[in-house]
Design a protein around this motif. Structure first.
Motif, PDB file in Angstrom:
ATOM      1  N   ALA A  24     -31.829   6.681 -22.587  1.00  0.00           N
ATOM      2  CA  ALA A  24     -33.135   6.671 -21.932  1.00  0.00           C
ATOM      3  C   ALA A  24     -33.320   5.362 -21.181  1.00  0.00           C
ATOM      4  O   ALA A  24     -33.071   4.282 -21.716  1.00  0.00           O
ATOM      5  N   LEU A  25     -33.743   5.469 -19.936  1.00  0.00           N
ATOM      6  CA  LEU A  25     -34.065   4.295 -19.123  1.00  0.00           C
ATOM      7  C   LEU A  25     -35.579   4.157 -19.123  1.00  0.00           C
ATOM      8  O   LEU A  25     -36.292   5.000 -18.573  1.00  0.00           O
ATOM      9  N   ILE A  26     -36.080   3.106 -19.769  1.00  0.00           N
ATOM     10  CA  ILE A  26     -37.524   2.921 -19.885  1.00  0.00           C
ATOM     11  C   ILE A  26     -37.925   1.586 -19.271  1.00  0.00           C
ATOM     12  O   ILE A  26     -37.085   0.711 -19.055  1.00  0.00           O
ATOM     13  N   ILE A  71     -25.441  10.970 -20.569  1.00  0.00           N
ATOM     14  CA  ILE A  71     -26.562  11.755 -20.081  1.00  0.00           C
ATOM     15  C   ILE A  71     -27.745  10.802 -19.971  1.00  0.00           C
ATOM     16  O   ILE A  71     -28.320  10.386 -20.979  1.00  0.00           O
ATOM     17  N   LEU A  72     -28.064  10.419 -18.750  1.00  0.00           N
ATOM     18  CA  LEU A  72     -29.051   9.385 -18.475  1.00  0.00           C
ATOM     19  C   LEU A  72     -30.409  10.016 -18.210  1.00  0.00           C
ATOM     20  O   LEU A  72     -30.526  10.960 -17.432  1.00  0.00           O
ATOM     21  N   GLY A  96     -38.777  10.442 -24.292  1.00  0.00           N
ATOM     22  CA  GLY A  96     -37.399  10.291 -23.845  1.00  0.00           C
ATOM     23  C   GLY A  96     -36.670   9.222 -24.627  1.00  0.00           C
ATOM     24  O   GLY A  96     -35.502   9.374 -25.001  1.00  0.00           O
ATOM     25  N   ALA A  97     -37.363   8.127 -24.927  1.00  0.00           N
ATOM     26  CA  ALA A  97     -36.750   7.046 -25.701  1.00  0.00           C
ATOM     27  C   ALA A  97     -36.487   7.481 -27.133  1.00  0.00           C
ATOM     28  O   ALA A  97     -35.442   7.155 -27.719  1.00  0.00           O
ATOM     29  N   ALA A  98     -37.429   8.214 -27.717  1.00  0.00           N
ATOM     30  CA  ALA A  98     -37.295   8.637 -29.111  1.00  0.00           C
ATOM     31  C   ALA A  98     -36.128   9.603 -29.297  1.00  0.00           C
ATOM     32  O   ALA A  98     -35.478   9.611 -30.351  1.00  0.00           O
ATOM     33  N   ASP A  99     -35.877  10.430 -28.296  1.00  0.00           N
ATOM     34  CA  ASP A  99     -34.833  11.454 -28.407  1.00  0.00           C
ATOM     35  C   ASP A  99     -33.436  10.944 -28.054  1.00  0.00           C
ATOM     36  O   ASP A  99     -32.453  11.659 -28.284  1.00  0.00           O
ATOM     37  N   ALA A 100     -33.322   9.756 -27.503  1.00  0.00           N
ATOM     38  CA  ALA A 100     -32.047   9.272 -26.966  1.00  0.00           C
ATOM     39  C   ALA A 100     -31.202   8.570 -28.034  1.00  0.00           C
ATOM     40  O   ALA A 100     -31.721   8.066 -29.035  1.00  0.00           O
TER      41      ALA A 100
END
Length: 312
Positions: A24-26, A71-72, A96-100
């Motif tokens: 995840a790109l945060i 997978i970005l 997205g961050a939690a699932d990455a």
């Protein structure tokens, strides 16, 4: 396009141990997440504009490094939400961050102390989540300041590793990419080796047009607009006809988008068509229509179409 464009290299043989995982790109709005995604994939997938909050929903980009499939996940910018759409976008970013498998926090090195970035770092530290820190836009900052900033952020305890990169020039991107590949868990690839994204052509085409809306219109109007691809017709000569609707919330906004004698919408269409032809590598016939859909930002169906949680 994302589902058919060929990538360099081929899938490893069965004898080679493969890796695959989500990254995840945060970061705060305009930190450079979409630019980094495009750099890592090696092709433009995410739209990029100087305006904040351009990205509205999660977008997957797929990159291959040796035997690893990355997978970005490009996420919306994380900021203090004021509206329902804001809350949905921020919720999508944290989800997205939690699932990455790994998260990369992009920090604009030229403005590291903005309130949004401080809140993100604080939340990571409070929740015990640890991310990879990517100091972006290093081409704009002196090295001594970068070292001081690295030291300050490292002391928060929120980061496992630090990389200095420039999404614009590509500096440091290969080092980050190799590190991410090595950090992915062993396992089979989840997508074919020639796939660049899970997004459909129609959706990416609408995003390309929305990018031009952001680039050519000013102030708040781009945030009141959304674009949908209504039809996609393959032609016998190899070209494609794309019909899109640009929705705004009020009649006055429609007049602004159209411009004097339709000149503004023609300019938006011309530049979007040029981008689409470059991406699709063929001739594109693009037809844009501007319609009023009052208060679309409160319509649950629009949120579902964007992959956002209306009740976030």
């Amino acid at each position: 396009m994302p589902k058919t464009a060929k990538k360099p290299g081929a899938k490893p043989s069965a004898a080679v141990a493969t890796r695959c995982g989500y990254v995840a790109l945060i970061g705060a709005p305009n930190a450079g997440k979409s630019t980094l995604l495009n750099q890592l994939v090696g092709r433009k997938l995410a739209i990029v504009t100087p305006k904040v909050q351009t990205t509205r929903t999660r977008l997957l980009g797929i990159a291959i490094i040796g035997a690893t499939q990355l997978i970005l996940v490009d996420t919306p910018g994380i900021f203090e939400p004021r509206r329902r759409l804001d809350r949905a976008m921020v919720a999508a970013a944290w989800a997205g961050a939690a699932d990455a498998d790994r998260s990369v926090l992009l920090v604009d090195a030229a403005r590291p102390n903005d309130r949004d970035t401080q809140r993100i770092v604080g939340r990571l530290a409070e929740t015990g989540r640890r991310a990879i820190l990517a100091l972006n836009k290093i081409d704009l900052v002196r090295r001594d300041k970068l070292l001081g900033l690295t030291d300050t952020l490292s002391k928060t305890g929120a980061f496992t590793d630090v990389f200095m990169i420039s999404g614009l020039t590509g500096d440091g991107i290969d080092d980050l990419k190799r590190h991410l590949a090595a950090a992915m868990p062993p396992g089979p690839w989840l997508f074919p080796e020639d796939q660049l994204s899970d997004a459909h052509e129609r959706w990416i085409a609408a995003e390309i047009t929305r990018e031009q809306v952001f680039l050519q219109l000013h102030d708040e109007l781009p945030y009141a607009a959304t674009v949908e691809t209504e039809s996609w017709e393959e032609r016998k000569d190899g070209s494609v006809r794309i019909d899109q609707v640009l929705y705004v919330q009020r009649p006055g906004q429609r007049a602004i988008v159209l411009g004097d004698k339709g000149q503004r919408i023609k300019a938006i269409g011309a530049r979007a068509r040029a981008e689409l032809e470059k991406m699709l590598d063929r001739r594109v016939h693009l037809f844009l229509f501007v319609k009023v859909r009052e208060n679309w930002v409160e319509d649950p169906e629009r949120y579902a179409a964007l992959g956002l949680d209306y009740n976030a």
